[in-house]
Design an enzyme around this catalytic site. Structure first.
Site, PDB file in Angstrom:
ATOM      1  N   GLU A 131       0.797  -1.413  -0.088  1.00  0.00           N
ATOM      2  CA  GLU A 131      -0.244   0.426   0.018  1.00  0.00           C
ATOM      3  C   GLU A 131       1.238   1.137  -0.016  1.00  0.00           C
ATOM      4  O   GLU A 131       1.695   1.739   0.874  1.00  0.00           O
ATOM      5  CB  GLU A 131      -0.839   0.208   1.250  1.00  0.00           C
ATOM      6  CG  GLU A 131      -1.882   1.637   1.237  1.00  0.00           C
ATOM      7  CD  GLU A 131      -2.577   0.777   2.915  1.00  0.00           C
ATOM      8  OE1 GLU A 131      -1.663  -0.281   3.602  1.00  0.00           O
ATOM      9  OE2 GLU A 131      -3.146   1.883   2.580  1.00  0.00           O
ATOM     10  N   CYS A 189      -5.014  -3.554   3.100  1.00  0.00           N
ATOM     11  CA  CYS A 189      -4.844  -3.476   4.237  1.00  0.00           C
ATOM     12  C   CYS A 189      -6.146  -3.831   5.599  1.00  0.00           C
ATOM     13  O   CYS A 189      -6.766  -4.929   5.238  1.00  0.00           O
ATOM     14  CB  CYS A 189      -4.279  -2.231   4.469  1.00  0.00           C
ATOM     15  SG  CYS A 189      -3.246  -2.346   6.498  1.00  0.00           S
ATOM     16  N   LYS A 208      -9.265   1.874  -1.408  1.00  0.00           N
ATOM     17  CA  LYS A 208      -9.715   1.597   0.058  1.00  0.00           C
ATOM     18  C   LYS A 208     -10.806   1.742   0.874  1.00  0.00           C
ATOM     19  O   LYS A 208     -11.603   2.241   0.668  1.00  0.00           O
ATOM     20  CB  LYS A 208      -8.535   1.609   0.899  1.00  0.00           C
ATOM     21  CG  LYS A 208      -9.111   1.187   2.191  1.00  0.00           C
ATOM     22  CD  LYS A 208      -7.074   1.646   2.510  1.00  0.00           C
ATOM     23  CE  LYS A 208      -6.860   1.008   3.919  1.00  0.00           C
ATOM     24  NZ  LYS A 208      -5.453   0.937   5.055  1.00  0.00           N
ATOM     25  N   VAL A 235       0.114  -1.788  10.423  1.00  0.00           N
ATOM     26  CA  VAL A 235       0.781  -1.426  11.295  1.00  0.00           C
ATOM     27  C   VAL A 235       0.660  -2.507  12.711  1.00  0.00           C
ATOM     28  O   VAL A 235      -0.130  -2.807  12.982  1.00  0.00           O
ATOM     29  CB  VAL A 235       0.382   0.302  12.150  1.00  0.00           C
ATOM     30  CG1 VAL A 235       1.094   0.998  10.772  1.00  0.00           C
ATOM     31  CG2 VAL A 235      -0.854   0.191  11.910  1.00  0.00           C
TER      32      VAL A 235
END
Lengths: 299, 299
Positions: free
Chosen positions: B54, B158, B125, B185
Site C-alpha cells: 500500500e 490492509c 480502499k 501497523v
C-alpha cells in the site's frame, strides 16, 4: 471514576471440556456421565460457564438416518436437557452442550444453553458437514443470542465457523461470548502447524478478533468408527489470541479462562477513529449482492 | 483424460515485495525506484504477477490532508501508473501496487492493476484506518474483480481484511487470487506469536481458507515518522496455509510462489457433500439483517 482499574462487571470462569464420546446406543449413558463428571470437576474448580462438544452424549458417526433417529431426543423435554438443567441448578452454572435433537420426524444437530434457572434456549446447526446432511435438517432458527445474567451468549456448531457470516451475525446482535461446540474432524492436510494449532484454531481466533467477541471452543478427541477428531479446543480473547493454551490433539482435558464477559461490549482500543462494527461498509457490501442493509455510510 | 496429472492451466509465479518506503515528497522518486528495482529482480526471476505494498511510492504517515494531497496523483494518467505500465509491458508481467490517488478534490488510498497490455483497473480502499480518515475518502468502487489472461484478480487494501465481507465478496465474484496491499501497523499486543506470524497473517490465511482463494499479501517494513510496520508478508494457498515462509518483521525481501491461479475454481476436496460457497445459508443470514440475498436454500 476511580484511580484503580474498574473491577469486572461480569466475571466468569469459562471452562471448555474436551473428551471422547463414542457413538452407539449402548454408549450414550457413559458419554453423558463422563461429560457431567468433567463438568462437575470444572464447576468445583469455580467454572461458571461450561462448554461441552457437539453431539456430546451420542458420539458422531451414525451409520444412517435410522440410527441417528434412535440417538435423538426432544429439546427441552428429553433426558439430556433435563440432566443438564439439574446439573446447572445444582452447581449454579451455565452449561452449553451439543446433542442430537428430534422434533417430530426431523432431526437437528443442536446446541442447548441451560442455566441455574433451567433451560435458556437452543441453536440448530445451520451448516451441515458431510454425511450430517443425510440425517439432519439444516438449522431453521437463525443465529440466536441469549441474554443471561452473566452476559449475552451466542452459540455455533463446528462447520458454522467456516462461514464468517455466523460469528459476524452473532456479534452484530450483541453476543459477548460465542460458545462454539465442535466435532472438528480431519480436513485436507496440513492439519497441524508447528504450534499444534489447526485451521479451526485460526478460524476461532480470527473470528474473535474481527468481531471483538470471546469464543469458547470445545472440541472432542479420539476416533469414532474411523472418524478422527482434532482436539485443539481453545478459549479466544476478544483480541483473538488464545487465553492460555490450545488443547492437544489427543488429550481429555479441561481448559479454563477467567474473563469479564461483558468487556466485549467495549470497543477494542485500536485508535480514536476506528470501530470494527461501525466501520463496516454495508453500503458497499449489500447493493452488490442485492443486500439492503441500511447502515454504515461513509464517514 | 490422461494418466498424468493435468498440467497447470494458468501457471504463475507470484511475487510479493516487502520494502521500506519513506514519506515526504523528496522521497517519492527513491521509493518508486526501489519498488521497481525489486520488481525487476522478481521479474528476472520469472515472476508473472508482482505485488507491491500500500502507498508504495509515497510512504504512509502524512502530517495532514494538504501533505497527502501533494503526494497524490491521478489514476491512470499520473506518473506512477505510467511507470508501472511501462514496467509491465517491458517485462510481460502483471503488477499490483498501492498509491495515493487524487480525483478532483478527493483523495483515495488506491491499488492499481496493470498488465502487459497496460492499465487494467483500480480499487479504492473501502475501510480506512485511523488518520487515513482525515485525508482519504472511503472507497466508492465496490470490490471489483478483474479478468486477466492469467486469471481473475481481486484487490484489497490492509484494514479491509479485518472485514470478512471483503474477501467473501471478492470470492463470490469469482476471484482466483486476491492481491492484498498493506501497510500493516502496530495493533494491540501481542503482536507476533512464537511462529513470527501476526494477527494479519492469520486473517490472510483464514480468508484464503474459507473462500478457497489464493491471497498474495505484500506489507511494508520499517518506520515512517514513528509508525512501525509489521512485515509478515505472505502468499496463502487456497487451503489457507502459507506457500513458503512468512516474511520477517524487519527484512526487505521478495517472496515467491509458483501456483496454478485458476485451480481456485475447483472446489476444495472436503468430501462429496460440502462446498464452501454453495453451503452458505443466505436464507438465514439475510432476513435477520434485512438482507435480500436470494440463494442457498437448505439442501
Amino acid at each position: 471514576m476511580t484511580d484503580a482499574a474498574d473491577p469486572p462487571v461480569s466475571p466468569a470462569r469459562v471452562a471448555v471440556i474436551q473428551f471422547d464420546p463414542q457413538v452407539g446406543l449402548d454408549n450414550c449413558a457413559a458419554n453423558a456421565d463422563r461429560a457431567l463428571a468433567l463438568a462437575t470437576r470444572a464447576a468445583r474448580d469455580g467454572a461458571t460457564l461450561i462448554v461441552l462438544p457437539e453431539l456430546s452424549t451420542t458420539g458422531y458417526s451414525f451409520r444412517d438416518r435410522a440410527e441417528a433417529y434412535e440417538h435423538a431426543e426432544e429439546v427441552p423435554d428429553g433426558p439430556t436437557v433435563k440432566a443438564w438443567e439439574s446439573f446447572a441448578r445444582e452447581h449454579g452454572v451455565h452449561l452449553v452442550g451439543g446433542l442430537a435433537e428430534r422434533d417430530g420426524v426431523r432431526l437437528y444437530d443442536t446446541a442447548v444453553l441451560v442455566g441455574p434457572g433451567g433451560y435458556v434456549g437452543r441453536y440448530r446447526k445451520a451448516h451441515l458437514w458431510n454425511r450430517e446432511k443425510l440425517w439432519f435438517t439444516p438449522g431453521d432458527l437463525g443465529f440466536p443470542v441469549f441474554e443471561t445474567p452473566i452476559g449475552r451468549i451466542g452459540l455455533l456448531i463446528c462447520w458454522d465457523i467456516w462461514f464468517p457470516e455466523v460469528p459476524r451475525l452473532l456479534a452484530q446482535q450483541g453476543a459477548d461470548i460465542i460458545c462454539s461446540v465442535n466435532n472438528w474432524v480431519w480436513t485436507p492436510p496440513p492439519i497441524f502447524d508447528e504450534t499444534g494449532r489447526c485451521m479451526a484454531s485460526y478460524l476461532t481466533m480470527t473470528a474473535a478478533h474481527v468481531n471483538n467477541v470471546f469464543i469458547a471452543a470445545a472440541n472432542r478427541v479420539g476416533t469414532d468408527r474411523g472418524a478422527r477428531f482434532l482436539g485443539c479446543s481453545l478459549i479466544a480473547g476478544t483480541n483473538g489470541w488464545p487465553i492460555g493454551r490450545v488443547a492437544g490433539a489427543d488429550e481429555e482435558t479441561i481448559l479454563t479462562a477467567d474473563i469479564d464477559i461483558v468487556s466485549a461490549r467495549s470497543a477494542p482500543i485500536w485508535n480514536q477513529l476506528n470501530d470494527l462494527i461501525r466501520d463496516r461498509r454495508g453500503d458497499l457490501y449489500d447493493p452488490m449482492l442485492g443486500y439492503t442493509l441500511g447502515q454504515s455510510a461513509p464517514r
